[in-house]
Design a protein around this motif. Structure first.
Motif, PDB file in Angstrom:
ATOM      1  N   TRP A 155       0.796  -1.225   0.000  1.00  0.00           N
ATOM      2  CA  TRP A 155       0.000   0.000   0.000  1.00  0.00           C
ATOM      3  C   TRP A 155       0.830   1.277   0.000  1.00  0.00           C
ATOM      4  CZ3 TRP A 155      -5.283   0.730  -0.295  1.00  0.00           C
ATOM      5  CH2 TRP A 155      -6.056  -0.439  -0.315  1.00  0.00           C
ATOM      6  N   ILE A 156       2.120   1.204   0.267  1.00  0.00           N
ATOM      7  CA  ILE A 156       2.916   2.427   0.403  1.00  0.00           C
ATOM      8  C   ILE A 156       2.896   3.288  -0.867  1.00  0.00           C
ATOM      9  CG2 ILE A 156       5.281   3.293   0.683  1.00  0.00           C
ATOM     10  CD1 ILE A 156       5.656   1.208   2.871  1.00  0.00           C
ATOM     11  N   SER A 193      -4.458   7.032  -1.186  1.00  0.00           N
ATOM     12  CA  SER A 193      -4.959   6.175  -0.123  1.00  0.00           C
ATOM     13  C   SER A 193      -4.135   6.381   1.129  1.00  0.00           C
ATOM     14  CB  SER A 193      -4.888   4.703  -0.544  1.00  0.00           C
ATOM     15  OG  SER A 193      -5.202   3.868   0.544  1.00  0.00           O
ATOM     16  N   PHE A 194      -4.792   6.748   2.225  1.00  0.00           N
ATOM     17  CA  PHE A 194      -4.054   7.028   3.452  1.00  0.00           C
ATOM     18  C   PHE A 194      -3.589   5.760   4.157  1.00  0.00           C
ATOM     19  CE2 PHE A 194      -3.153  10.205   6.818  1.00  0.00           C
ATOM     20  CZ  PHE A 194      -2.777  11.241   5.980  1.00  0.00           C
ATOM     21  N   ALA A 195      -4.073   4.600   3.693  1.00  0.00           N
ATOM     22  CA  ALA A 195      -3.544   3.347   4.228  1.00  0.00           C
ATOM     23  C   ALA A 195      -2.056   3.233   3.941  1.00  0.00           C
ATOM     24  CB  ALA A 195      -4.300   2.162   3.627  1.00  0.00           C
ATOM     25  N   SER A 199      -5.285 -11.738   5.511  1.00  0.00           N
ATOM     26  CA  SER A 199      -5.400 -10.845   4.349  1.00  0.00           C
ATOM     27  C   SER A 199      -5.774 -11.587   3.070  1.00  0.00           C
ATOM     28  CB  SER A 199      -4.085 -10.094   4.121  1.00  0.00           C
ATOM     29  OG  SER A 199      -3.110 -10.956   3.553  1.00  0.00           O
ATOM     30  N   SER A 200      -5.759 -12.909   3.121  1.00  0.00           N
ATOM     31  CA  SER A 200      -5.893 -13.712   1.908  1.00  0.00           C
ATOM     32  C   SER A 200      -7.324 -14.188   1.672  1.00  0.00           C
ATOM     33  CB  SER A 200      -4.963 -14.924   1.985  1.00  0.00           C
ATOM     34  OG  SER A 200      -5.456 -15.857   2.941  1.00  0.00           O
ATOM     35  N   LYS A 201      -7.524 -14.811   0.520  1.00  0.00           N
ATOM     36  CA  LYS A 201      -8.820 -15.371   0.150  1.00  0.00           C
ATOM     37  C   LYS A 201      -9.163 -16.624   0.946  1.00  0.00           C
ATOM     38  CE  LYS A 201      -8.980 -13.652  -4.617  1.00  0.00           C
ATOM     39  NZ  LYS A 201      -7.952 -12.629  -4.415  1.00  0.00           N
ATOM     40  N   ILE A 202      -8.181 -17.164   1.643  1.00  0.00           N
ATOM     41  CA  ILE A 202      -8.428 -18.363   2.451  1.00  0.00           C
ATOM     42  C   ILE A 202      -9.383 -18.057   3.594  1.00  0.00           C
ATOM     43  CG2 ILE A 202      -7.345 -20.112   3.913  1.00  0.00           C
ATOM     44  CD1 ILE A 202      -4.796 -19.740   2.271  1.00  0.00           C
ATOM     45  N   PHE A 203      -9.284 -16.864   4.142  1.00  0.00           N
ATOM     46  CA  PHE A 203     -10.122 -16.495   5.277  1.00  0.00           C
ATOM     47  C   PHE A 203     -11.526 -16.136   4.779  1.00  0.00           C
ATOM     48  CE2 PHE A 203     -11.687 -13.842   8.749  1.00  0.00           C
ATOM     49  CZ  PHE A 203     -11.319 -14.611   9.846  1.00  0.00           C
ATOM     50  N   PRO A 204     -12.581 -16.648   5.421  1.00  0.00           N
ATOM     51  CA  PRO A 204     -13.960 -16.422   4.953  1.00  0.00           C
ATOM     52  C   PRO A 204     -14.500 -15.045   5.349  1.00  0.00           C
ATOM     53  CG  PRO A 204     -14.001 -17.795   6.909  1.00  0.00           C
ATOM     54  CD  PRO A 204     -12.543 -17.572   6.580  1.00  0.00           C
ATOM     55  N   PRO A 223      -9.290  -6.300   3.062  1.00  0.00           N
ATOM     56  CA  PRO A 223      -8.465  -7.177   3.911  1.00  0.00           C
ATOM     57  C   PRO A 223      -6.985  -7.182   3.542  1.00  0.00           C
ATOM     58  CG  PRO A 223     -10.530  -8.268   3.361  1.00  0.00           C
ATOM     59  CD  PRO A 223     -10.466  -7.018   2.529  1.00  0.00           C
ATOM     60  N   ASP A 224      -6.665  -6.861   2.265  1.00  0.00           N
ATOM     61  CA  ASP A 224      -5.241  -6.848   1.901  1.00  0.00           C
ATOM     62  C   ASP A 224      -4.482  -5.712   2.590  1.00  0.00           C
ATOM     63  OD1 ASP A 224      -6.210  -4.733   0.430  1.00  0.00           O
ATOM     64  OD2 ASP A 224      -5.743  -5.574  -1.534  1.00  0.00           O
ATOM     65  N   ARG A 225      -5.195  -4.830   3.284  1.00  0.00           N
ATOM     66  CA  ARG A 225      -4.503  -3.823   4.095  1.00  0.00           C
ATOM     67  C   ARG A 225      -3.679  -4.468   5.212  1.00  0.00           C
ATOM     68  NH1 ARG A 225      -9.184   0.814   5.099  1.00  0.00           N
ATOM     69  NH2 ARG A 225      -8.790   2.006   3.195  1.00  0.00           N
ATOM     70  N   LEU A 226      -4.045  -5.683   5.598  1.00  0.00           N
ATOM     71  CA  LEU A 226      -3.315  -6.382   6.657  1.00  0.00           C
ATOM     72  C   LEU A 226      -1.885  -6.716   6.235  1.00  0.00           C
ATOM     73  CD1 LEU A 226      -6.227  -8.715   7.783  1.00  0.00           C
ATOM     74  CD2 LEU A 226      -5.340  -6.742   9.029  1.00  0.00           C
ATOM     75  N   LEU A 227      -1.595  -6.587   4.939  1.00  0.00           N
ATOM     76  CA  LEU A 227      -0.209  -6.761   4.484  1.00  0.00           C
ATOM     77  C   LEU A 227       0.712  -5.705   5.077  1.00  0.00           C
ATOM     78  CD1 LEU A 227      -0.661  -7.572   0.676  1.00  0.00           C
ATOM     79  CD2 LEU A 227       0.086  -9.137   2.481  1.00  0.00           C
ATOM     80  N   ALA A 228       0.136  -4.603   5.546  1.00  0.00           N
ATOM     81  CA  ALA A 228       0.942  -3.541   6.157  1.00  0.00           C
ATOM     82  C   ALA A 228       1.699  -4.058   7.373  1.00  0.00           C
ATOM     83  CB  ALA A 228       0.054  -2.363   6.553  1.00  0.00           C
ATOM     84  N   VAL A 229       1.172  -5.097   8.008  1.00  0.00           N
ATOM     85  CA  VAL A 229       1.854  -5.754   9.129  1.00  0.00           C
ATOM     86  C   VAL A 229       2.597  -6.994   8.650  1.00  0.00           C
ATOM     87  CG1 VAL A 229       1.487  -7.053  11.266  1.00  0.00           C
ATOM     88  CG2 VAL A 229       0.306  -4.887  10.910  1.00  0.00           C
ATOM     89  N   ALA A 230       1.948  -7.765   7.784  1.00  0.00           N
ATOM     90  CA  ALA A 230       2.527  -9.040   7.361  1.00  0.00           C
ATOM     91  C   ALA A 230       3.865  -8.874   6.647  1.00  0.00           C
ATOM     92  CB  ALA A 230       1.537  -9.771   6.446  1.00  0.00           C
ATOM     93  N   ILE A 231       3.942  -7.933   5.717  1.00  0.00           N
ATOM     94  CA  ILE A 231       5.161  -7.788   4.922  1.00  0.00           C
ATOM     95  C   ILE A 231       6.376  -7.385   5.764  1.00  0.00           C
ATOM     96  CG2 ILE A 231       6.255  -6.373   3.122  1.00  0.00           C
ATOM     97  CD1 ILE A 231       3.703  -6.567   1.517  1.00  0.00           C
ATOM     98  N   PRO A 232       6.304  -6.340   6.606  1.00  0.00           N
ATOM     99  CA  PRO A 232       7.501  -6.008   7.404  1.00  0.00           C
ATOM    100  C   PRO A 232       7.954  -7.151   8.312  1.00  0.00           C
ATOM    101  CG  PRO A 232       5.934  -4.193   7.446  1.00  0.00           C
ATOM    102  CD  PRO A 232       5.236  -5.343   6.812  1.00  0.00           C
ATOM    103  N   LEU A 233       7.017  -7.840   8.963  1.00  0.00           N
ATOM    104  CA  LEU A 233       7.402  -8.913   9.887  1.00  0.00           C
ATOM    105  C   LEU A 233       7.977 -10.108   9.136  1.00  0.00           C
ATOM    106  CD1 LEU A 233       4.520  -8.913  12.535  1.00  0.00           C
ATOM    107  CD2 LEU A 233       6.871  -8.109  12.809  1.00  0.00           C
ATOM    108  N   LEU A 234       7.341 -10.506   8.052  1.00  0.00           N
ATOM    109  CA  LEU A 234       7.843 -11.659   7.299  1.00  0.00           C
ATOM    110  C   LEU A 234       9.142 -11.338   6.576  1.00  0.00           C
ATOM    111  CD1 LEU A 234       4.479 -13.057   5.905  1.00  0.00           C
ATOM    112  CD2 LEU A 234       5.935 -14.084   7.661  1.00  0.00           C
ATOM    113  N   LEU A 235       9.315 -10.102   6.142  1.00  0.00           N
ATOM    114  CA  LEU A 235      10.578  -9.701   5.521  1.00  0.00           C
ATOM    115  C   LEU A 235      11.715  -9.780   6.529  1.00  0.00           C
ATOM    116  CD1 LEU A 235      12.079  -8.644   3.075  1.00  0.00           C
ATOM    117  CD2 LEU A 235      11.361  -6.323   3.670  1.00  0.00           C
TER     118      LEU A 235
END
Length: 606
Positions: free
Chosen positions: A144-145, A153-155, A321-326, A344-356
């Motif tokens: 989202w950056i 988008s302010f996200a 954040s994925s399509k797996i979650f209902p 829901p893909d806004r949750l990548l804002a947390v997922a990407i830094p931590l997984l990186l």
């Protein structure tokens, strides 16, 4: 043989220079083409930033009521959406003087902040400077950056600040507790996020929970840790008292629309992909790398607690954040999700830094890197590979920005017949692409907001008879309320029927001439705490009628009339603003004092 007199540059200079270079590359397409990139959210955010800017310019402040932006309608926006951030951006707009320069400057600063935050997170996790710089470079083009520059988008702004909060959690875990510095760091990082983007702040707080739990379990001084955590929470609340007081005041006493709802949450989720990496698409590198560290976190017997916690927490956010979650099933039970979370893909804002971070920790600990490292520096082949990866991640956002620049120049970037709203704007006047470009490039900051307006009605007070949950993109309610707002507030404010000025007390004055006595609809909206005066007489609620969007109809006499609208803030709201400002001042003074002592001790020990 003489020794070389060449001295290596300090690490902070190298790192800072690299981040600035990457930020310049990110804004280069727009800088070279001298074009704006306008998306679906530009009108909402440009209006609130303009409102804050004009308050600063005129020194006529109204913390709650919008007297300059949003067609001078009296709406409450900034107080419940990134209040202090709006004033900072308003000051930046005044400095830049045109919207084009503002967009360039704000995007550049955002990329610098994002890179700096990611570098800090990586270094706090124990990653060496080389890999940390790679993380700082790659995050600029992730998820989202870039969307602040592309789509307003302010996200994206919120995502840039999230790594600072995550770094506080990592530091806490590695030290197995909180000291004074860690307590201050945690409180300030969360408070800044709340003052910027509340949803990003909520995601960061949820991401910090596993770090708090693991730290508590590993701490030898649980009582002391709990005490410091309580201090951090109290300090964060004090620093953001202005936001909470305004939120309670507005949403408790009014029926307010939140952000528009999406039809299907599942349509805005993350996809694992083996091609491009952009916004909701992870791409080949992230897909393989993230899956590897998530599996590793569950199967490895011996692993650094920081790496395991980051991988599992990041993996959880990736799953959510994925399509797996209902999501659409969950939305049936919690309808507000389509308005609050939206994507829901806004949750990548947390997922990407931590997984990186988890990926880089795994790479750094690998046997290959350990055996091919000389004097702390990885081999040239690794550095070349990292540059290739950064180029691949940069390709998609830079291409999109270039294309939007072309659209802007040939007139396709502004249209009344927009098939794809993210690249177009609609106008309330006769349309001319050249006029639109000229308006956004001129020093007249108001004309483009006044003449080229979309019916954005987020946070609009509406009648209690309307169901706020029906405010969904494309719905009948959405269209009706939007058109009603344009017709009864935006257009009358623009076409000269009413003259609006701002008083020294922060009140909005509405002057108009009536050809006869009778009811006149004022192009403003009212809240429970709004006070309306007509021709010097304060009106009671029974003296006027309010329609679906709370625009009042008043009885006027023939000839000139003057109405005054102001927001009467309760005492607790005024007090909360002072508490927040004083706490920020004391916190900054305390931080500056601690920093000066740290520098002084460093000089004495050198």
């Amino acid at each position: 043989m003489q020794k070389s007199k060449h001295r290596a540059l300090p690490d902070w200079v190298v790192t800072g220079g690299m981040i600035i270079l990457v930020a310049l590359i990110a804004v280069m397409p727009q800088l070279l083409s001298r074009t704006l990139s306008l998306g679906t959210d530009y009108n909402f955010h440009f209006n609130r930033i303009y409102d804050a800017a004009m308050q600063i310019r005129t020194h006529r402040f109204s913390y709650m009521q919008s007297n300059y932006g949003f067609s001078q309608s009296g709406r409450v926006i900034n107080a419940v959406y990134g209040p202090y951030c709006a004033y900072i951006l308003g000051a930046l707009l005044l400095t830049c003087k045109t919207w084009f320069r503002f967009q360039l400057a704000s995007a550049f600063l955002l990329y610098v902040i994002a890179g700096s935050g990611m570098y800090l997170l990586a270094r706090t996790a124990g990653i060496n400077r080389h890999f940390a710089r790679f993380a700082a470079a790659i995050i600029v083009f992730c998820s989202w950056i870039p969307m602040w520059a592309l789509n307003q988008s302010f996200a994206g702004v919120g995502m840039a600040f999230i790594p600072f909060a995550l770094a506080a959690g990592v530091r806490m875990l590695r030290k197995r507790g909180l000291d004074a510095k860690g307590t201050l760091w945690l409180a300030v990082a969360v408070a800044v996020l709340i003052q910027v983007h509340i949803l990003s702040a909520l995601m960061a707080v949820l991401a910090l929970v596993p770090f708090v739990v693991v730290t508590f379990m590993r701490s030898k001084h649980r009582g002391q840790f709990s005490g410091h955590m309580l201090v951090a929470i109290v300090l964060a609340v004090l620093l953001t008292a202005n936001y909470w007081a305004a939120f309670i005041n507005v949403f408790r006493d009014n029926h307010v629309l939140s952000t528009f709802g999406v039809k299907f949450l599942i349509a805005n989720t993350t996809s694992l992909s083996f091609a491009e990496s952009y916004q909701s698409l992870l791409g080949l590198v992230f897909t393989l790398g993230f899956c590897f560290v998530i599996v590793r976190a569950f199967v490895a017997k011996h692993m650094d607690s920081t790496e395991r916690t980051a991988a599992i927490t990041g993996g959880l956010f990736l799953l959510l954040s994925s399509k797996i979650f209902p999501w659409d099933v969950l939305n049936q039970y919690i309808p507000k999700l389509k308005h609050t979370l939206q994507f829901p893909d806004r949750l990548l804002a947390v997922a990407i830094p931590l997984l990186l971070v988890a990926v880089l920790m795994a790479v750094q600990q690998s046997t290959w890197v350990q055996t091919h490292t000389i004097s702390g520096q990885v081999l040239e082949m690794t550095r070349s590979f990292e540059i290739v990866l950064v180029v691949l991640f940069a390709f998609q956002p830079l291409t999109l920005m270039t294309q939007k620049g072309v659209d802007w120049l040939n007139g396709q970037g502004v249209s009344n017949n927009a098939d794809y709203a993210a690249t177009h704007i609609r106008t309330t006047t006769s349309f001319n692409a050249g006029d639109v470009r000229a308006a956004f490039g001129s020093a007249d900051l108001a004309s483009n907001l006044r003449n080229y307006y979309t019916g954005v009605i987020d946070y609009l007070p509406i009648s209690a008879a309307d169901d706020a949950n029906q405010y969904v993109s494309g719905s009948t309610v959405y269209a009706e309320l939007s058109q009603k707002y344009i017709k009864e507030v935006a257009l009358p404010s623009r076409n000269g029927q009413f003259t609006k000025t701002v008083g020294s007390n922060g009140a909005l004055n509405i002057s108009f001439k009536s050809n006869k006595s009778g009811l006149v609809r004022l192009p403003v909206v009212m809240y429970a705490n709004s006070e309306l005066t007509l021709n010097g007489n304060k009106l009671a609620g029974s003296d006027y009628n309010r329609n679906r969007i709370n625009a009042p109809s008043v009885k006027v006499h023939k000839g000139n009339n003057v109405a005054e609208l102001r927001y009467v803030s309760p005492r607790y709201l005024k007090l909360s603003i002072w508490v927040s400002l004083v706490t920020w001042l004391l916190t900054m003074l305390g931080g500056a004092y601690a920093w000066s002592r740290h520098i002084s001790r460093g000089r004495h020990t050198a």
